[in-house]
Design a protein around this motif. Structure first.
Motif, PDB file in Angstrom:
ATOM      1  N   MET A  53      22.898  40.898 -29.724  1.00  0.00           N
ATOM      2  CA  MET A  53      23.776  40.801 -28.292  1.00  0.00           C
ATOM      3  C   MET A  53      25.058  40.730 -28.558  1.00  0.00           C
ATOM      4  SD  MET A  53      22.675  40.809 -24.857  1.00  0.00           S
ATOM      5  CE  MET A  53      23.671  40.412 -23.392  1.00  0.00           C
ATOM      6  N   ALA A  54      26.092  41.764 -28.196  1.00  0.00           N
ATOM      7  CA  ALA A  54      27.345  41.737 -28.283  1.00  0.00           C
ATOM      8  C   ALA A  54      27.868  40.490 -27.626  1.00  0.00           C
ATOM      9  CB  ALA A  54      27.949  43.034 -27.845  1.00  0.00           C
ATOM     10  N   PRO A  55      28.862  39.932 -27.958  1.00  0.00           N
ATOM     11  CA  PRO A  55      29.533  38.694 -27.272  1.00  0.00           C
ATOM     12  C   PRO A  55      30.120  39.092 -25.780  1.00  0.00           C
ATOM     13  CG  PRO A  55      30.909  39.443 -29.143  1.00  0.00           C
ATOM     14  CD  PRO A  55      29.827  40.105 -29.410  1.00  0.00           C
ATOM     15  N   THR A  56      30.143  38.273 -24.930  1.00  0.00           N
ATOM     16  CA  THR A  56      30.798  38.437 -23.523  1.00  0.00           C
ATOM     17  C   THR A  56      31.662  37.376 -23.379  1.00  0.00           C
ATOM     18  OG1 THR A  56      29.026  37.369 -22.332  1.00  0.00           O
ATOM     19  CG2 THR A  56      28.867  39.613 -22.526  1.00  0.00           C
ATOM     20  N   VAL A  57      32.671  37.346 -22.640  1.00  0.00           N
ATOM     21  CA  VAL A  57      33.606  36.077 -22.486  1.00  0.00           C
ATOM     22  C   VAL A  57      33.854  36.291 -20.823  1.00  0.00           C
ATOM     23  CG1 VAL A  57      35.664  35.002 -22.593  1.00  0.00           C
ATOM     24  CG2 VAL A  57      34.613  36.336 -24.496  1.00  0.00           C
ATOM     25  N   THR A  58      33.361  35.195 -20.238  1.00  0.00           N
ATOM     26  CA  THR A  58      33.566  35.056 -18.642  1.00  0.00           C
ATOM     27  C   THR A  58      34.416  34.105 -18.306  1.00  0.00           C
ATOM     28  OG1 THR A  58      31.511  35.896 -18.385  1.00  0.00           O
ATOM     29  CG2 THR A  58      32.664  35.090 -16.523  1.00  0.00           C
ATOM     30  N   LEU A  59      35.724  34.052 -17.665  1.00  0.00           N
ATOM     31  CA  LEU A  59      36.461  33.056 -17.506  1.00  0.00           C
ATOM     32  C   LEU A  59      36.681  33.073 -15.958  1.00  0.00           C
ATOM     33  CD1 LEU A  59      39.775  33.413 -19.666  1.00  0.00           C
ATOM     34  CD2 LEU A  59      37.668  31.603 -19.730  1.00  0.00           C
ATOM     35  N   LEU A  60      36.309  32.010 -15.374  1.00  0.00           N
ATOM     36  CA  LEU A  60      36.909  31.838 -13.808  1.00  0.00           C
ATOM     37  C   LEU A  60      38.094  31.190 -13.738  1.00  0.00           C
ATOM     38  CD1 LEU A  60      33.496  30.037 -12.281  1.00  0.00           C
ATOM     39  CD2 LEU A  60      33.971  32.679 -12.597  1.00  0.00           C
ATOM     40  N   ILE A  61      38.977  31.784 -12.757  1.00  0.00           N
ATOM     41  CA  ILE A  61      40.269  31.636 -12.656  1.00  0.00           C
ATOM     42  C   ILE A  61      40.689  30.705 -11.413  1.00  0.00           C
ATOM     43  CG2 ILE A  61      42.608  32.598 -12.645  1.00  0.00           C
ATOM     44  CD1 ILE A  61      41.388  34.764 -14.533  1.00  0.00           C
ATOM     45  N   GLN A  62      41.340  29.742 -11.249  1.00  0.00           N
ATOM     46  CA  GLN A  62      41.743  29.324  -9.927  1.00  0.00           C
ATOM     47  C   GLN A  62      43.199  29.911  -9.893  1.00  0.00           C
ATOM     48  OE1 GLN A  62      41.398  25.031 -10.485  1.00  0.00           O
ATOM     49  NE2 GLN A  62      42.802  24.731  -8.439  1.00  0.00           N
ATOM     50  N   PRO A  63      43.351  30.737  -8.958  1.00  0.00           N
ATOM     51  CA  PRO A  63      44.675  31.722  -8.721  1.00  0.00           C
ATOM     52  C   PRO A  63      45.743  30.924  -8.381  1.00  0.00           C
ATOM     53  CG  PRO A  63      42.942  32.782  -7.574  1.00  0.00           C
ATOM     54  CD  PRO A  63      42.279  31.224  -7.846  1.00  0.00           C
ATOM     55  N   LEU A  64      46.885  30.835  -9.099  1.00  0.00           N
ATOM     56  CA  LEU A  64      47.929  30.269  -8.800  1.00  0.00           C
ATOM     57  C   LEU A  64      48.722  31.194  -7.771  1.00  0.00           C
ATOM     58  CD1 LEU A  64      49.160  28.563 -12.185  1.00  0.00           C
ATOM     59  CD2 LEU A  64      48.320  27.580 -10.519  1.00  0.00           C
ATOM     60  N   PRO A  65      49.619  30.598  -6.939  1.00  0.00           N
ATOM     61  CA  PRO A  65      50.598  31.494  -6.035  1.00  0.00           C
ATOM     62  C   PRO A  65      51.464  32.100  -7.169  1.00  0.00           C
ATOM     63  CG  PRO A  65      50.511  29.226  -5.422  1.00  0.00           C
ATOM     64  CD  PRO A  65      49.652  29.213  -6.576  1.00  0.00           C
ATOM     65  N   SER A  66      51.884  33.338  -6.738  1.00  0.00           N
ATOM     66  CA  SER A  66      52.968  33.982  -7.596  1.00  0.00           C
ATOM     67  C   SER A  66      54.380  33.334  -7.738  1.00  0.00           C
ATOM     68  CB  SER A  66      53.101  35.381  -6.885  1.00  0.00           C
ATOM     69  OG  SER A  66      54.154  36.008  -7.590  1.00  0.00           O
ATOM     70  N   GLY A  67      54.731  33.236  -8.647  1.00  0.00           N
ATOM     71  CA  GLY A  67      56.138  32.532  -9.107  1.00  0.00           C
ATOM     72  C   GLY A  67      55.780  31.007  -9.322  1.00  0.00           C
ATOM     73  N   GLU A  68      54.654  30.359  -9.395  1.00  0.00           N
ATOM     74  CA  GLU A  68      54.389  29.039  -9.561  1.00  0.00           C
ATOM     75  C   GLU A  68      54.487  29.031 -11.473  1.00  0.00           C
ATOM     76  OE1 GLU A  68      51.835  26.755  -7.503  1.00  0.00           O
ATOM     77  OE2 GLU A  68      51.146  25.608  -9.119  1.00  0.00           O
ATOM     78  N   VAL A  69      55.248  28.385 -11.997  1.00  0.00           N
ATOM     79  CA  VAL A  69      55.239  28.556 -13.434  1.00  0.00           C
ATOM     80  C   VAL A  69      54.958  27.032 -14.015  1.00  0.00           C
ATOM     81  CG1 VAL A  69      56.371  30.702 -13.619  1.00  0.00           C
ATOM     82  CG2 VAL A  69      57.626  28.572 -13.364  1.00  0.00           C
ATOM     83  N   GLY A  70      55.177  26.957 -15.236  1.00  0.00           N
ATOM     84  CA  GLY A  70      55.074  25.680 -16.020  1.00  0.00           C
ATOM     85  C   GLY A  70      53.684  24.882 -15.966  1.00  0.00           C
ATOM     86  N   ALA A  71      52.840  25.442 -15.173  1.00  0.00           N
ATOM     87  CA  ALA A  71      51.698  24.602 -14.871  1.00  0.00           C
ATOM     88  C   ALA A  71      51.061  24.806 -16.414  1.00  0.00           C
ATOM     89  CB  ALA A  71      50.575  25.276 -13.780  1.00  0.00           C
ATOM     90  N   ASP A  72      50.011  23.780 -16.560  1.00  0.00           N
ATOM     91  CA  ASP A  72      49.024  23.929 -17.802  1.00  0.00           C
ATOM     92  C   ASP A  72      47.883  25.096 -17.695  1.00  0.00           C
ATOM     93  OD1 ASP A  72      47.210  23.708 -19.668  1.00  0.00           O
ATOM     94  OD2 ASP A  72      46.779  21.839 -19.302  1.00  0.00           O
ATOM     95  N   LEU A  73      48.117  26.396 -17.716  1.00  0.00           N
ATOM     96  CA  LEU A  73      47.509  27.642 -17.410  1.00  0.00           C
ATOM     97  C   LEU A  73      45.787  27.506 -17.853  1.00  0.00           C
ATOM     98  CD1 LEU A  73      50.130  30.365 -17.756  1.00  0.00           C
ATOM     99  CD2 LEU A  73      49.169  29.219 -15.808  1.00  0.00           C
ATOM    100  N   ASP A  74      45.967  26.881 -19.249  1.00  0.00           N
ATOM    101  CA  ASP A  74      44.298  26.682 -19.544  1.00  0.00           C
ATOM    102  C   ASP A  74      43.650  25.776 -18.656  1.00  0.00           C
ATOM    103  OD1 ASP A  74      43.573  28.274 -21.758  1.00  0.00           O
ATOM    104  OD2 ASP A  74      44.561  26.982 -23.196  1.00  0.00           O
ATOM    105  N   ALA A  75      44.202  25.154 -18.044  1.00  0.00           N
ATOM    106  CA  ALA A  75      43.527  23.910 -17.022  1.00  0.00           C
ATOM    107  C   ALA A  75      42.963  24.856 -15.677  1.00  0.00           C
ATOM    108  CB  ALA A  75      44.591  22.959 -16.623  1.00  0.00           C
ATOM    109  N   THR A  76      43.689  26.037 -15.570  1.00  0.00           N
ATOM    110  CA  THR A  76      43.076  26.858 -14.304  1.00  0.00           C
ATOM    111  C   THR A  76      42.179  27.791 -14.789  1.00  0.00           C
ATOM    112  OG1 THR A  76      44.852  28.655 -14.763  1.00  0.00           O
ATOM    113  CG2 THR A  76      45.188  26.833 -13.627  1.00  0.00           C
ATOM    114  N   PHE A  77      41.396  27.845 -16.011  1.00  0.00           N
ATOM    115  CA  PHE A  77      40.399  28.689 -16.532  1.00  0.00           C
ATOM    116  C   PHE A  77      39.301  28.012 -16.684  1.00  0.00           C
ATOM    117  CE2 PHE A  77      44.241  30.795 -18.926  1.00  0.00           C
ATOM    118  CZ  PHE A  77      44.562  31.470 -17.554  1.00  0.00           C
ATOM    119  N   ARG A  78      38.060  28.443 -16.399  1.00  0.00           N
ATOM    120  CA  ARG A  78      36.966  27.740 -16.947  1.00  0.00           C
ATOM    121  C   ARG A  78      35.974  28.568 -17.637  1.00  0.00           C
ATOM    122  NH1 ARG A  78      32.280  26.035 -14.112  1.00  0.00           N
ATOM    123  NH2 ARG A  78      33.061  26.968 -12.046  1.00  0.00           N
ATOM    124  N   GLU A  79      35.652  28.519 -18.703  1.00  0.00           N
ATOM    125  CA  GLU A  79      34.630  29.569 -19.281  1.00  0.00           C
ATOM    126  C   GLU A  79      33.374  29.102 -18.906  1.00  0.00           C
ATOM    127  OE1 GLU A  79      35.762  30.396 -23.292  1.00  0.00           O
ATOM    128  OE2 GLU A  79      33.990  31.945 -23.688  1.00  0.00           O
TER     129      GLU A  79
END
Lengths: 295, 295
Positions: free
Chosen positions: A1-27
């Motif tokens: 079975m080949a590996p797969t990666v699934t990330l759920l993303i909590q979408p940030l508004p466009s232009g919002e920067v400086g956030a801890d982006l990794d905290a908006t992903f959940r594998e």
């Protein structure tokens, strides 16, 4: 079975920067439930997507795909995607994949859960199918009427032509019709006889040394792989053009391809049961380029 | 918070009977994840659905909806649904709802997870929105070009016209366009000027005492509520007909409605900014019928 990666993303508004982006992903585990039944992506095909090819650890033309995702969002009146967030998600997914091999990375931006407060988004990477045969020996296509006359997109923007939406049931039905007719793929044509695109690909023909693709009139997606190939051809001194292509030209061209992000360049050998010129050498060269790292 | 019921259904092949049907249902919390990201319903809008109205504990016209689900499955080449299993699921969901009030019961049959072995299915019941204003005071509509000429469905069955698929992004965009133009709803017309249907409803006009709806030519869904109303009209000695309706007739008719399973009959007061005759008394009578138990 080949590996797969699934990330759920909590979408940030466009232009919002400086956030801890990794905290908006959940594998999450792709085999586990991740979406609610109220998802408008699933209830109404109401969302947009992109499929990015990953070759030996490199996401191909990621920026062009993200620009098109932004354009699809605009057409569908979805919140503008935060491109740095998506870039970070792509980097994280690619970093989790093996360093060699071909993968398909699918980005989805859905309108979210019905009556919900926000869009939902995710990214799913899985091993690409083996397209060696299509790349090396070409494909047979049938032309199918897309039902729209030329000029419809400009007149009726609510038809969302030019957006890569999740409402792809017709595209899938067209591929089934191609198989039923003994072919591998479909080229959609307007009801008045002009070439549009494949259900999951762009059309390029070569005629008298000039590479042509249908003018991006709003009725077709502007293909990321097609654009990359045109840049490649031009860099080598070749000529390219965007213009109307009558369906008859598919059989009188010197060569023709369906090009897409994961299968790459598939030379057309046969249109509606008629053999057409197939250029094996050039197709090989095009695919060598498409398999090289591209940004 | 009004109650909701969500049942995941393990679809049985058509014709398989005698199973413990209850064991094929799993009740889940609608706010919890239930679907995988690989779902083709969400990736490609590749599946079909029905929305059944539930009034005071009675699922309205359930059989007609299930017959249409079967027809959609045939057009989309999905496995034929097991209607007794769906009937049992509907009964179980309705049994869990309050005995009074209006609910919308959505049935979904998806092609399943990509490369997966089987379709997936679920049912979700939630409180109906309050449509009192639309029922009692009518709606303003705009006509929007659906992009297809009359006769397209017959020529191009891969466009899946006549199937109620999950690929509804265009339907949702048309409703947004209506709001933008200050209207409540849309009537799709062919590119050559004939009335088709609403994005989520059927069109009925009354003219010279005869009730007419566009001929179900394969390009439009055969409306369950429209059929039920035609039976009602005929039972009272009225005349009905299926025929081509030119867009101009929307403004010259004696009355016109958009009818659907949950909003029921909404009289049209205004077409593209022009006031049209609105029959409040008859609309009230039609809705009284539609709110009575119907099979």
């Amino acid at each position: 079975m080949a590996p797969t990666v699934t990330l759920l993303i909590q979408p940030l508004p466009s232009g919002e920067v400086g956030a801890d982006l990794d905290a908006t992903f959940r594998e999450v585990d792709a085999s586990a439930p991740a979406l609610r039944v109220g998802e408008l992506s699933t209830q109404r095909g109401d969302g947009i997507f992109e499929t990015i090819g990953v070759v030996d650890g490199h996401a191909q033309e990621a920026r062009a795909h993200l620009e098109r995702l932004r354009n699809s969002a605009r057409i569908c009146e979805l919140p503008e995607p935060n491109l740095p967030q998506w870039e970070a998600a792509i980097a994280r997914a690619v970093g989790s994949l093996p360093a060699t091999g071909e993968y398909a990375l699918k980005l989805v931006l859905s309108r979210g859960v019905e009556h919900g407060p926000a869009p939902t988004a995710w990214l799913h990477a899985s091993a690409a199918a083996d397209f060696t045969a299509a790349r090396e020996h070409g494909i047979r296509v049938v032309t199918l009427d897309r039902g729209y006359a030329r000029g419809t997109a400009e007149r009726a923007p609510w038809l969302l032509l030019g957006a890569k939406t999740l409402s792809y049931a017709v595209n899938m039905a067209a591929l089934r019709e191609a198989k039923r007719r003994g072919a591998d793929d479909t080229i959609f044509v307007t009801s008045d006889g002009y070439v549009m695109e494949g259900p999951t690909s762009s059309v390029i023909i070569r005629r008298g040394g000039v590479y042509a693709t249908p003018a991006p009139s709003g009725a077709i997606l502007h293909g990321t792989t097609q654009q990359s190939l045109f840049e490649h051809v031009e860099a080598a001194g070749g000529r390219t053009e965007y213009r109307d292509i009558a369906v008859e030209e598919l059989t009188t061209a010197d060569a023709a391809w369906l090009v897409s992000s994961v299968r790459l360049a598939a030379g057309i050998t046969d249109v509606d049961g008629t053999s057409v010129p197939y250029d094996a050498d050039e197709t090989r060269e095009l695919n060598a380029y498409l398999l090289s790292p591209r940004d």
